[in-house]
Design a protein around this motif. Sequence first.
Motif, PDB file in Angstrom:
ATOM      1  N   ILE A  91     -10.531 -26.027  14.577  1.00 46.69           N
ATOM      2  CA  ILE A  91     -10.775 -24.637  14.187  1.00 46.69           C
ATOM      3  C   ILE A  91     -10.964 -24.599  12.678  1.00 46.69           C
ATOM      4  CG2 ILE A  91      -9.898 -22.267  14.270  1.00 46.69           C
ATOM      5  CD1 ILE A  91     -10.061 -23.537  17.048  1.00 46.69           C
ATOM      6  N   HIS A 143      -6.578 -28.861  13.809  1.00 43.63           N
ATOM      7  CA  HIS A 143      -6.723 -29.250  15.212  1.00 43.63           C
ATOM      8  C   HIS A 143      -6.359 -28.067  16.092  1.00 43.63           C
ATOM      9  CE1 HIS A 143      -6.272 -31.525  18.884  1.00 43.63           C
ATOM     10  NE2 HIS A 143      -6.860 -32.557  18.284  1.00 43.63           N
ATOM     11  N   GLU A 144      -7.118 -27.858  17.174  1.00 41.89           N
ATOM     12  CA  GLU A 144      -6.874 -26.684  18.030  1.00 41.89           C
ATOM     13  C   GLU A 144      -5.468 -26.664  18.639  1.00 41.89           C
ATOM     14  OE1 GLU A 144      -8.829 -26.441  21.796  1.00 41.89           O
ATOM     15  OE2 GLU A 144      -8.905 -28.603  22.051  1.00 41.89           O
ATOM     16  N   ASP A 145      -4.855 -27.839  18.764  1.00 43.32           N
ATOM     17  CA  ASP A 145      -3.554 -27.924  19.434  1.00 43.32           C
ATOM     18  C   ASP A 145      -2.508 -26.977  18.847  1.00 43.32           C
ATOM     19  OD1 ASP A 145      -4.473 -29.718  21.181  1.00 43.32           O
ATOM     20  OD2 ASP A 145      -3.372 -31.462  20.412  1.00 43.32           O
ATOM     21  N   ILE A 146      -2.527 -26.825  17.530  1.00 46.18           N
ATOM     22  CA  ILE A 146      -1.471 -25.992  16.925  1.00 46.18           C
ATOM     23  C   ILE A 146      -1.575 -24.546  17.410  1.00 46.18           C
ATOM     24  CG2 ILE A 146      -2.729 -25.585  14.754  1.00 46.18           C
ATOM     25  CD1 ILE A 146       0.144 -25.636  13.425  1.00 46.18           C
ATOM     26  N   PHE A 147      -2.790 -24.072  17.665  1.00 48.32           N
ATOM     27  CA  PHE A 147      -2.936 -22.685  18.153  1.00 48.32           C
ATOM     28  C   PHE A 147      -2.617 -22.598  19.636  1.00 48.32           C
ATOM     29  CE2 PHE A 147      -5.872 -23.437  14.634  1.00 48.32           C
ATOM     30  CZ  PHE A 147      -5.275 -22.621  13.698  1.00 48.32           C
ATOM     31  N   ASN A 148      -3.090 -23.584  20.387  1.00 51.76           N
ATOM     32  CA  ASN A 148      -2.808 -23.587  21.827  1.00 51.76           C
ATOM     33  C   ASN A 148      -1.315 -23.636  22.093  1.00 51.76           C
ATOM     34  OD1 ASN A 148      -5.368 -23.420  22.887  1.00 51.76           O
ATOM     35  ND2 ASN A 148      -5.733 -25.606  22.605  1.00 51.76           N
ATOM     36  N   ILE A 149      -0.628 -24.507  21.368  1.00 54.35           N
ATOM     37  CA  ILE A 149       0.787 -24.708  21.652  1.00 54.35           C
ATOM     38  C   ILE A 149       1.632 -23.508  21.236  1.00 54.35           C
ATOM     39  CG2 ILE A 149       1.559 -25.876  19.556  1.00 54.35           C
ATOM     40  CD1 ILE A 149       2.704 -27.992  21.709  1.00 54.35           C
ATOM     41  N   MET A 150       1.185 -22.814  20.184  1.00 54.03           N
ATOM     42  CA  MET A 150       1.971 -21.659  19.729  1.00 54.03           C
ATOM     43  C   MET A 150       1.762 -20.429  20.594  1.00 54.03           C
ATOM     44  SD  MET A 150       1.899 -21.533  15.635  1.00 54.03           S
ATOM     45  CE  MET A 150       3.081 -20.290  15.196  1.00 54.03           C
ATOM     46  N   HIS A 151       0.549 -20.286  21.102  1.00 53.31           N
ATOM     47  CA  HIS A 151       0.233 -19.014  21.751  1.00 53.31           C
ATOM     48  C   HIS A 151       0.066 -19.104  23.257  1.00 53.31           C
ATOM     49  CE1 HIS A 151      -0.164 -17.161  17.815  1.00 53.31           C
ATOM     50  NE2 HIS A 151      -0.806 -18.238  17.427  1.00 53.31           N
ATOM     51  N   ARG A 152       0.091 -20.314  23.826  1.00 48.97           N
ATOM     52  CA  ARG A 152      -0.055 -20.455  25.276  1.00 48.97           C
ATOM     53  C   ARG A 152       1.173 -21.163  25.832  1.00 48.97           C
ATOM     54  NH1 ARG A 152      -3.534 -17.985  23.734  1.00 48.97           N
ATOM     55  NH2 ARG A 152      -5.774 -18.219  23.753  1.00 48.97           N
ATOM     56  N   ILE A 153       1.669 -20.667  26.958  1.00 43.86           N
ATOM     57  CA  ILE A 153       2.802 -21.352  27.593  1.00 43.86           C
ATOM     58  C   ILE A 153       2.251 -22.258  28.687  1.00 43.86           C
ATOM     59  CG2 ILE A 153       4.924 -21.075  28.913  1.00 43.86           C
ATOM     60  CD1 ILE A 153       5.318 -18.412  27.510  1.00 43.86           C
TER      61      ILE A 153
END
Lengths: 452, 89
Positions: free
Chosen positions: B4, B79-89
Amino acid sequence: MISIVEVQETNKMIREMNLDVRTITMGISLMDCAHTDMRVFNQNVYDKITRSAEKLVKTGEDLERQFGVPIVNKRISVTPVSIAAGAVHTDTYVPVAEALDKAAKEVGVNFIGGFSALVQKGCTKGDRILIDSIPEALAVTERVCSSVNVGSSRSGINMDAVKLMGDIILQTAERTKERDSIGCAKLVVFCNAVEDNPFMAGAFHGVGERECVINVGVSGPGVIKRALEEVKGHDFETLCETIKRTAFKVTRVGQLVAQEASKRLGVPFGIIDLSLAPTPLIGDSIAEIFQVMGLEEAGAPGTTAALAILNDNVKKGGVMASSYVGGLSGAFIPVSEDHGMIQAVQRGALTLEKLEAMTCVCSVGLDMIAIPGSTSKETIAGIIADEAAIGMVNNKTTAVRVIPVIGKEVGEMVEFGGLLGYAPVMAVNPFDCSGFVNRGGRIPAPIHSFKN
Amino acid sequence: MKGIITVLGKDKVGIIAKVCTYLAGHNLNILDISQTIIQDYFNMMMIVDISAPSKSFEEIVEDLQQVGEEIGVEIKLQHEDIFNIMHRI
């Protein structure tokens, strides 16, 4: 699909609210370094640490760039030296501390923990040598941290060790008096010490742990504070819910960094420590969270309740975010490392006794508190005994990290520098407890320890 | 794998051009762009494919920072992971 709102929220948390991963700590077992010759032992220790942690700092920095989130500290914890060095023929472990210091400098970590002894039930020869070596070890090294566990809920409190530690803390203060007794900032006395705590100065690699492990400590008082500002004046349910949700997000970041670091280093992931660790920066303070909750200053009536709420909801949010939670897990309330706590002491809102009461509901204990250098060793031992009793009876970890600043009296300021911060010297109850602490022996374990 | 990119700063001519030129030069395909201007402030988010870049992720992060400095805006690649992990369960 990732939305722009989520991206902005994350980056705002990083940029404006001091969201960071506080520490990646690599735990390394020194069990296989054992040798009777000090020089061989030290070489083994040095080689094992520098080999295992060779890529630790670089990996941490790569992850910072990859995710755009700061990782503040990269650290190492080792098997308690009193156990690892038990076979060495010697009467001092100071050379071991020097070897640890050298290894820490070589791999670029800012602290290495594990110059430790576990003496809750009694001292071995190695434990006694270690404790006696602490003042000099902390004076001649820069990055070594030391801890001694003097009690537990299962075995009671070793009052001989408590008494000894009163003296050792004063000696450590004396040996580093040119630098405001900074040696004591690297020395913690525990009750119910945990084996996987990634936070210094109390970190060590427990004997129940595997060869090498990555533990991560999350932080984020700033993030929680800002989230609470949005719900000012709302009821307690909203307050708790907000802390929980925010703690979840913060912990997920820690979990991501931990898993990725573990993968890249080829070292198993251990635990996430769900602690809120403040820094001396404005906006990154536990005391400021109390203020947002509605207290004028930390220490005002209601502070213990506020801390209990904070602690519990950080845990509730955090356990959902990671399956392996451990360490100390809870809010840290150090004085010198928290700008709001320092202010509360200066304004007379916060006393040693109130801090002690607060430690009943938080994870740590009396932490980074400057006291007059003229405090007696018996009084320090009495403070340790009180704090250990809170831990023992309540089945929780408690610790004492007080700094008797040689040559300074109540109200004077002490500067430790960097993350260790600065603090006003606090008053200690002047009445004598020597008749109590000089009894010696061990306080038996409380009745509820008998669970088999 | 996705990254991102966020760009934030005072609006001016050529911001998108500069960023896109760099991305094209390093084999980073743009998958999505959204952009707004709020009171003269340029605010852009890009999703880029980072599966086959010509340099390491860390180097690209630094390069983009530098491109940002040259044109006076802040450019961040994560890296997209930081957003996915924070906002998706």
